[in-house]
Design a protein around this motif. Structure first.
Motif, PDB file in Angstrom:
ATOM      1  N   LYS A 225      28.633 -40.390  16.897  1.00 62.02           N
ATOM      2  CA  LYS A 225      27.913 -41.457  17.600  1.00 62.02           C
ATOM      3  C   LYS A 225      26.463 -41.583  17.146  1.00 62.02           C
ATOM      4  CE  LYS A 225      30.798 -41.263  21.753  1.00 62.02           C
ATOM      5  NZ  LYS A 225      30.822 -41.037  23.224  1.00 62.02           N
ATOM      6  N   VAL A 226      25.861 -40.480  16.753  1.00 63.46           N
ATOM      7  CA  VAL A 226      24.478 -40.535  16.284  1.00 63.46           C
ATOM      8  C   VAL A 226      24.399 -41.307  14.973  1.00 63.46           C
ATOM      9  CG1 VAL A 226      22.519 -39.171  15.458  1.00 63.46           C
ATOM     10  CG2 VAL A 226      23.785 -38.438  17.474  1.00 63.46           C
ATOM     11  N   ARG A 291      13.941 -36.739  14.469  1.00 64.87           N
ATOM     12  CA  ARG A 291      14.156 -37.160  15.855  1.00 64.87           C
ATOM     13  C   ARG A 291      12.859 -37.646  16.494  1.00 64.87           C
ATOM     14  NH1 ARG A 291      18.863 -35.299  17.907  1.00 64.87           N
ATOM     15  NH2 ARG A 291      20.132 -34.209  16.377  1.00 64.87           N
ATOM     16  N   ILE A 398      18.924 -41.401  20.780  1.00 71.08           N
ATOM     17  CA  ILE A 398      19.490 -40.409  19.858  1.00 71.08           C
ATOM     18  C   ILE A 398      18.525 -39.265  19.590  1.00 71.08           C
ATOM     19  CG2 ILE A 398      21.077 -42.019  18.757  1.00 71.08           C
ATOM     20  CD1 ILE A 398      19.151 -42.374  16.483  1.00 71.08           C
ATOM     21  N   ARG A 400      17.431 -37.509  21.819  1.00 68.49           N
ATOM     22  CA  ARG A 400      17.839 -36.486  22.778  1.00 68.49           C
ATOM     23  C   ARG A 400      19.256 -35.986  22.522  1.00 68.49           C
ATOM     24  NH1 ARG A 400      15.481 -40.407  26.209  1.00 68.49           N
ATOM     25  NH2 ARG A 400      17.559 -41.078  26.888  1.00 68.49           N
ATOM     26  N   SER A 401      19.875 -36.446  21.436  1.00 68.61           N
ATOM     27  CA  SER A 401      21.241 -36.024  21.135  1.00 68.61           C
ATOM     28  C   SER A 401      21.264 -34.586  20.630  1.00 68.61           C
ATOM     29  CB  SER A 401      21.862 -36.942  20.081  1.00 68.61           C
ATOM     30  OG  SER A 401      21.137 -36.858  18.871  1.00 68.61           O
ATOM     31  N   LYS A 402      22.431 -33.995  20.656  1.00 62.59           N
ATOM     32  CA  LYS A 402      22.585 -32.606  20.250  1.00 62.59           C
ATOM     33  C   LYS A 402      22.470 -32.490  18.731  1.00 62.59           C
ATOM     34  CE  LYS A 402      25.771 -28.678  20.496  1.00 62.59           C
ATOM     35  NZ  LYS A 402      27.103 -28.214  20.958  1.00 62.59           N
TER      36      LYS A 402
END
Length: 418
Positions: A225-226, A291, A398, A400-402
């Motif tokens: 998804k990122v 990021r 994104i 804050r995405s893993k």
């Protein structure tokens, strides 16, 4: 003659400082120059097309969109073709066919014929961005990859800038047909120099992968998804950027500004600002991570879009420069994030990013024409700022995405995760 090189897994790779590296350098500059001078040189001519063929601004913008659209689609399959027939072969035929199509556009008797030639040129050019970086990576030593690719990117920037400025000056002195003919001649010359100087492939190994397996790798990439969000960022920011440069000539060529063709063409010299911005935001991403870095150039892009609503000419030009800096910065960070995160599928991930990037140019560039025809520049500012706001939301989401770590490497503290 024996070319000095470094042996890695069999082939003799090209080293910096050798005669073969100098040939490669010339070839890559010519490849970048020819590709991007052909692709976007028609932007300053859109008002001329509108007058000559009695078109709306949106219809005239198809001269750009029907080149970048087919190019976007072609990028997805060009690497598969190159796997079978060779990177060098694809690059040579792409540049030759595109240059011929670009030259023939000057003779087009109708608008529809001109669009056909633009479409063929865009489809042919897909082979260059899709294959050029892979070709360089296969043929030169690791230390030479960065400098060689830098020359290709420099040629791209110079070609895009000089192409636009050159056709603007030719159109002012002669007319748009002579402008296209001159650009076709330069592109044909660049393609010929490329074919004469590009070294034979030594690192290429043909791959007979089935088309279904090739498409399967795209499905793997699209599951992240990122990465999909980054493709959306590329699509939207490129759409904003092309919209501004597509329709600024219409605004600045009309009262109260009434700039000449060459004066409008000079605005494209602001690409120099974009080159500097790319370098600076690239360094920022290396220092604080992709990021944290992506949101800043997007904010700059939004500020520039807002400032284009001003009336003073100097402020409009400044604002376009800010838009240019913001766009190139966002593109640099987003594209580098894609390559960091994709790991084993970098080729497919990069191809999808380029597809989204040029699809944004094609689709949103044309939609911007509808807005311009109906609501003028104020409507265009509102529309592009709304799209830019969506990009900022995506960038913050994104961030804050893993993170993902390359499974082939240990999780070292100094690594920047994808």
């Amino acid at each position: 003659m024996q070319i000095s090189g470094e042996v890695m897994d069999g082939p003799v790779l090209i080293q910096i400082g050798t005669a073969e590296y100098r040939r490669l350098s010339i070839a890559m500059v010519m490849a970048g120059f020819s590709t991007f001078s052909l692709l976007y040189s028609v932007q300053p001519l859109l008002p001329e097309f509108a007058n000559a063929f009695h078109l709306s601004a949106q219809s005239a913008s198809l001269a750009v969109s029907l080149a970048t659209g087919p190019m976007a689609v072609g990028i997805l399959v060009a690497s598969w073709i190159a796997d079978r027939f060779g990177r060098r072969t694809v690059l040579m035929y792409s540049l030759i066919l595109a240059a011929l199509s670009g030259s023939l556009a000057a003779l087009a008797p109708t608008w529809e014929t001109l669009l056909v030639f633009r479409c063929i040129a865009g489809l042919a050019l897909a082979g260059v961005p899709a294959v050029a970086m892979t070709y360089v990576a296969e043929e030169v030593t690791p230390a030479a990859i960065g400098p060689a690719l830098g020359l290709y990117i420099a040629g791209s920037a110079i070609g895009g800038m000089i192409g636009r400025l050159g056709v603007s000056m030719a159109a002012e002195w002669l007319d748009w047909r002579w402008a296209l003919a001159a650009m076709g001649l330069f592109s044909t010359s660049a393609a010929a120099i490329f074919c004469l100087t590009v070294p034979q492939s030594k690192g290429f190994v043909p791959t007979r992968r089935s088309f279904s397996a090739f498409i399967g790798a795209y499905r793997t990439v699209l599951a992240d998804k990122v990465l999909v969000a980054l493709y959306a960022c590329g699509f939207l920011t490129m759409g904003i950027f092309v919209t501004v440069y597509n329709y600024a000539p219409f605004r600045l060529g009309a009262p109260p500004y009434q700039l000449s063709h060459s004066e409008i063409g000079a605005i494209f010299l602001l690409y120099i600002v974009g080159s500097a911005s790319s370098a600076q935001f690239g360094k920022l991403a290396g220092r604080i991570g992709v990021r944290s870095a992506l949101g800043w150039p997007v904010i700059m892009l939004l500020v520039g879009l807002l400032l284009t609503a001003a009336e003073p000419l100097w402020l409009i030009i400044t604002a376009i420069g800010v838009v240019t800096a913001g766009f190139f910065g966002a593109h640099t960070v987003a594209s580098s994030w894609v390559t960091r995160r994709a790991f084993g599928n970098r080729g497919h991930a990069s191809a999808l990013y380029l597809f989204a990037y040029y699809a944004g140019s094609s689709l949103l560039g044309s939609v911007g024409g509808v807005v311009w025809d109906r609501f003028g520049w104020p409507g265009l500012v509102i529309a592009t700022m709304a799209v830019g706001g969506l990009v900022l939301v995506l960038a913050l989401a994104i961030a804050r995405s893993k993170p993902l770590h390359d499974p082939r490497r240990p999780k070292l503290g100094q690594e920047l995760p994808g």
